[in-house]
Design an enzyme around this catalytic site. Structure first.
Site, PDB file in Angstrom:
ATOM      1  N   CYS A 169       0.802  -1.231   0.000  1.00 24.60           N
ATOM      2  CA  CYS A 169       0.000   0.000   0.000  1.00 24.60           C
ATOM      3  C   CYS A 169       0.839   1.288   0.000  1.00 24.60           C
ATOM      4  O   CYS A 169       0.730   2.110  -0.906  1.00 24.60           O
ATOM      5  CB  CYS A 169      -0.914   0.026   1.224  1.00 24.60           C
ATOM      6  SG  CYS A 169      -2.044  -1.358   1.365  1.00 24.60           S
ATOM      7  N   HIS A 184      -2.286   6.766   4.726  1.00 29.63           N
ATOM      8  CA  HIS A 184      -1.296   5.693   4.839  1.00 29.63           C
ATOM      9  C   HIS A 184       0.093   6.078   4.337  1.00 29.63           C
ATOM     10  O   HIS A 184       0.831   5.252   3.798  1.00 29.63           O
ATOM     11  CB  HIS A 184      -1.788   4.436   4.134  1.00 29.63           C
ATOM     12  CG  HIS A 184      -1.142   3.183   4.666  1.00 29.63           C
ATOM     13  ND1 HIS A 184      -1.227   1.961   4.034  1.00 29.63           N
ATOM     14  CD2 HIS A 184      -0.383   2.973   5.777  1.00 29.63           C
ATOM     15  CE1 HIS A 184      -0.563   1.053   4.717  1.00 29.63           C
ATOM     16  NE2 HIS A 184      -0.033   1.649   5.785  1.00 29.63           N
TER      17      HIS A 184
END
Length: 501
Positions: free
Chosen positions: A66, A122
C-alpha cells in the site's frame, strides 16, 4: 490524424478554462481477478460499464504494498528513490513520506486546482508534517493509518496498545456517521464535495477506499449475492465464507462508485472530469489475482498487476480510437504524475519523475515510451539481503527475495527470468536458458541501485500507542528529517555490495 490529436491535447493543456477536473478512485487490495471484465464470477456492473466507456489498462502495475504505491502516486518517483520501498507503514511506526519531495496535489494547486482526499492516507502521521493537509490537500476526511474496522474506525484492539480510533476531518477528530460502513462513508463525503464543487475552477479529488482490505466486513445484502452463487455451486466452507465477504466488499464498491458517477452527471461536472480507477496492489488472496502468480507483497505479477481504467471528458472520447478498448501499453502508477500534471497545464520539463506521459498511448494506441518498469529495488543496510525486480519490454527479472521483503536477516536469494508475452503467469523460469538476457537485466539493476536511497522502516514505537493518546491515533510523537542522516553521505558499501553480486 495524429497531428489533429496532438492539436487537441495542446488546446487542453494551454487553456486554463479547459483544465479537466480529476476524480481518482483508488481501491485497496483489489486483485486482477476482482473485476467482472477479468472474472465473470464478480458482480461489478458499474465498474465494467464505466471501463467500457473509456480505456481498460490491461498492463497496469503498482508496487507490491500500500504505502509504496501511494508514495509513487503522490511523488511520481519509484519508491526506491524516496526510501519508501520497504513496505507498508504499519501503525505506530515513526516514519512517513519524506517532506522534501513535492506531491501531485501540491503541484496541482499551483495550477489553480482545489485538492481533496477522502478515505485512506497511509503515508505517515506520527509527525504533523506528514499529514495530508500538510502535503498538498486542501481538505481531508479519512483515516491516517493502515486499516481500521469498517464500522467503528478502531485500530488493533490490544490490551497493551489500546484501541486506536482513526477518523479525521482536516486535522480534527471526527465521529461523524459512526457505524456507517466505510465505503458508504467515503461515498457520502465524495458526494458532498461534488455538490459544492466549482463548475469554473478545476479540482482534484482522490477517493481512497479502504475496501477490500481486511478486516473482511460487508453489508449483508452483498454477502448474500455471493452466498447464492456458492449454493448453486454447492460450495460451503469457512474459506468460501471469508471469500464471500471479501467479494461482497468489492460489489459494495461497485454500487458506491456507480452512485458517485451518477452524482457527477447530475451536477454536469462529468462534462469536464477525467475519472481514473486503480487498485494500490494485488489482493492478499491468491485466487483473487486470477491466474497470475503470487499475491500482495510479492513481486510476482499477482502482487503488482491490477485492474485500472480511465473514463470521462469529451476530449478523451474525441481522441479514442474506440471506447471500451483494452490498452496493452505498459503503465505504472508513477505515470499518473506526469500525465495528470501535463493535462493540468504543468510543463513536464519542470518535473523530476520516473513516470511517462501515457495520454497518447492510452487514447490513440500509439506505442508507449515506457520500456523499463521497476517492480521493486530494496537492499537492507543491516543484513544485505535484497530484492530486485525489473522488466524490460517483455522480459522480467526477479533477483533475491520474491515474497514480501524480510529485512534484518539473511533470506534465500532466488533468480527468475520470465517472458511475460509468452508466459504471463510466470510458470517457466528461463534464467538458465537465457543467460545473456539475465546479464542485461542485472546491468539495469546495478545502474539503478546507484540511485537507491536507504529505506527507513523502523519497528513500532510505544510512544504512538493509543493508550497514551486518549484512545486515538494521533501525531506528535516522532520527528522528521531521518533522510538527512540516511542520505546525507550515502554509504558506498551497499553500492559496492551490489556491483559485486
Amino acid at each position: 490524424m495524429n497531428i489533429v490529436l496532438c492539436i487537441l491535447v495542446s488546446v487542453l493543456t494551454q487553456s486554463s478554462a479547459s483544465k479537466p477536473n480529476i476524480l481518482f478512485i483508488l481501491a485497496d487490495d483489489l486483485g486482477f481477478g476482482d473485476v467482472s471484465w477479468n472474472n465473470p464470477e464478480m458482480i461489478t456492473p458499474n465498474l465494467e460499464r464505466l471501463a467500457g466507456q473509456g480505456v481498460i489498462l490491461d498492463q497496469y502495475y503498482t508496487q507490491p504494498k500500500c504505502s509504496p504505491s501511494r508514495a509513487a502516486l503522490m511523488t511520481g518517483l519509484y519508491p526506491f528513490r524516496t526510501g519508501m520501498q520497504r513496505g507498508s507503514i504499519g501503525p505506530f511506526r515513526p516514519t512517513g513520506l519524506p517532506t522534501p519531495f513535492p506531491t501531485l496535489p501540491e503541484i496541482l494547486r499551483n495550477q489553480g486546482y482545489s485538492t481533496h482526499l477522502v478515505g485512506k492516507w497511509h503515508l505517515g502521521y506520527c509527525n504533523e508534517n506528514y499529514l495530508p493537509t500538510r502535503r498538498g490537500f486542501d481538505s481531508f476526511f479519512g483515516e491516517y493509518a493502515q486499516q481500521a474496522d469498517h464500522y467503528t474506525r478502531e485500530h488493533e484492539v490490544n490490551r497493551h496498545i489500546g484501541t486506536g480510533y482513526d477518523l479525521r476531518r482536516g486535522e480534527n477528530v471526527s465521529y461523524e456517521n459512526l457505524g456507517l460502513y466505510s465505503t458508504f462513508l467515503w461515498e457520502e463525503e465524495t458526494i458532498n464535495i461534488l455538490d459544492k464543487a466549482s463548475t469554473s475552477d478545476p479540482w482534484f479529488l482522490e477517493v481512497s477506499l479502504t475496501a477490500a482490505h481486511p478486516p473482511y466486513q460487508a453489508p449483508d445484502k452483498y454477502i448474500k449475492m455471493y452466498e447464492r452463487k456458492n449454493r448453486r455451486k454447492k460450495q460451503k466452507n469457512n474459506r468460501s465464507d471469508q471469500d464471500n465477504i471479501r467479494k461482497a466488499m468489492i460489489t459494495a464498491i461497485d454500487d458506491s462508485v456507480g452512485r458517485i458517477i451518477d452524482k457527477l452527471k447530475s451536477t454536469g461536472l462529468d462534462e469536464n472530469t477525467l475519472v481514473v480507477f486503480s487498485s494500490d496492489n494485488g489482493s492478499g488472496h491468491s485466487d483473487a489475482n486470477g491466474s497470475l502468480r503470487g499475491k500482495k507483497g510479492y513481486v510476482f505479477e499477482g502482487g503488482v498487476r491490477v485492474p485500472a481504467f480511465i473514463q470521462g471528458t469529451p476530449l478523451l472520447h474525441q481522441m479514442l480510437v474506440t471506447p471500451g478498448y483494452s490498452s496493452s501499453a505498459l503503465v505504472h502508477i508513477v505515470d499518473w504524475f506526469p500525465t495528470l500534471l501535463r493535462l493540468s497545464g504543468e510543463k513536464l520539463s519542470n518535473l523530476e519523475t520516473d513516470g511517462v506521459d501515457i495520454w497518447e498511448p492510452l487514447t490513440t494506441g500509439e506505442i508507449s515510451q515506457r520500456e523499463i518498469l521497476v517492480y521493486n529495488l530494496d537492499l537492507d543496510d543491516q543484513s544485505k539481503t535484497f530484492q530486485f525486480a525489473v522488466r524490460k519490454n517483455n522480459w522480467k527479472l526477479i533477483w533475491g527475495q520474491t515474497k514480501e521483503f524480510k529485512p534484518h536477516k539473511k533470506e534465500k536469494n532466488e533468480l527468475f527470468l520470465f517472458n511475460l508475452a509468452r508466459d504471463p503467469n510466470e510458470t517457466e523460469n528461463l534464467a538458465e536458458s537465457e543467460p545473456s538476457i539475465v546479464q542485461e537485466l542485472k546491468k539495469i539493476v546495478k545502474n539503478l541501485t546507484k540511485e537507491t536511497r536507504t529505506a527507513f522502516h523502523p519497528n513500532r514505537f510505544n510512544l504512538g500507542f493509543p493508550k497514551y493518546h486518549e484512545g486515538l491515533l494521533s501525531p506528535g510523537w516522532c520527528g522528521t528529517g531521518w533522510w538527512k542522516i540516511l542520505w546525507n553521505s550515502e554509504s558506498t558499501s551497499l553500492g559496492r555490495f551490489v556491483q559485486a553480486l
